[in-house]
Design a protein around this motif. Structure first.
Motif, PDB file in Angstrom:
ATOM      1  N   HIS A  93     -10.260   1.533   1.674  1.00  0.00           N
ATOM      2  CA  HIS A  93      -9.861   0.143   1.933  1.00  0.00           C
ATOM      3  C   HIS A  93      -9.992  -0.206   3.410  1.00  0.00           C
ATOM      4  CE1 HIS A  93      -8.474  -0.985  -2.050  1.00  0.00           C
ATOM      5  NE2 HIS A  93      -8.020   0.247  -2.159  1.00  0.00           N
TER       6      HIS A  93
ATOM      7  N   TRP B 241      -0.428   4.867  -0.796  1.00  0.00           N
ATOM      8  CA  TRP B 241      -1.598   4.813   0.096  1.00  0.00           C
ATOM      9  C   TRP B 241      -2.862   5.243  -0.633  1.00  0.00           C
ATOM     10  CZ3 TRP B 241      -0.596   2.164   4.352  1.00  0.00           C
ATOM     11  CH2 TRP B 241       0.709   2.144   4.820  1.00  0.00           C
TER      12      TRP B 241
ATOM     13  N   GLU C  92       0.838  -1.201   0.000  1.00  0.00           N
ATOM     14  CA  GLU C  92       0.000   0.000   0.000  1.00  0.00           C
ATOM     15  C   GLU C  92       0.874   1.252   0.000  1.00  0.00           C
ATOM     16  OE1 GLU C  92      -3.297   0.843  -0.252  1.00  0.00           O
ATOM     17  OE2 GLU C  92      -3.540  -1.242  -0.838  1.00  0.00           O
TER      18      GLU C  92
ATOM     19  N   ILE D 208      -6.600   4.525   0.749  1.00  0.00           N
ATOM     20  CA  ILE D 208      -6.424   3.766   1.994  1.00  0.00           C
ATOM     21  C   ILE D 208      -7.632   3.914   2.915  1.00  0.00           C
ATOM     22  CG2 ILE D 208      -5.156   5.578   3.225  1.00  0.00           C
ATOM     23  CD1 ILE D 208      -4.506   1.782   3.411  1.00  0.00           C
TER      24      ILE D 208
END
Length: 183
Positions: free
Chosen positions: A106, A100, A95, A103
């Motif tokens: 996610h 990122w 990641e 993020i």
């Protein structure tokens, strides 16, 4: 190297086979949630198979997979969940490499699973002695508790799914395939 590490922690092929079997069950847990989320977020997407009654079958499949994870017995469930936690830095490395990207989305989508695994490990540890636990949750009630917890996590997971760019890419490919090759 990975095989030697596994053999160091899990003495013998029998233990290693048990670990692999339980890890496989964990990998199956995402299937029912993903199928329902995809049906909700991409209802018009072409599917080679459309399972009738998915909204009934998916929570039952998740609940039974949760029970199979519980039936694997403590401390095996704890070992497997520890292995999953050890893999998190690998995921974080990739990641970070991607900058990122998304993020927050996610993590919002994965938070239910991050909470699910330790909860099932805790219930396994506290559960009945028939499944290796401390017997703080008596036999019968332990399985009912795990089943209800599994259903709760299923519905949490189902609600955290979102429409992603990957779904759009797959939709475009499926539409392209449905129209046939272009000349």
């Amino acid at each position: 190297a990975v095989a030697y590490i596994f053999l160091f922690f899990f003495r013998g092929w029998g233990q290693l086979a048990a670990v692999i079997s339980v890890a496989t069950v964990i990998s199956y847990l995402t299937g029912p949630v993903s199928a329902v989320v995809l049906r909700r977020t991409a209802p018009d997407m072409h599917r080679p198979l459309r399972l009738p009654g998915l909204h009934l079958l998916a929570p039952l499949a998740f609940m039974f997979a949760t029970l199979v994870l519980y039936w694997a017995r403590w401390p095996l469930t704890g070992w497997i969940i520890l292995l999953m936690v050890v893999a998190l830095p690998v995921w974080m490395y990739y990641e970070a490499k991607r900058g990122w990207e998304d993020i927050k989305l996610h993590m919002r989508g994965a938070w239910w699973m991050v909470c699910y695994l330790p909860t099932i490990a805790l219930l396994s540890w506290l559960g009945s002695s028939q499944f290796g636990g401390l017997d703080l949750i008596p036999y019968g009630w332990d399985q009912a508790t795990v089943a209800v917890a599994g259903l709760g996590f299923y519905f949490w997971g189902m609600r955290t799914g979102w429409h992603t760019q990957h779904v759009e890419s797959a939709r475009a490919l499926s539409m392209e395939g449905a129209m046939g090759p272009s000349n």
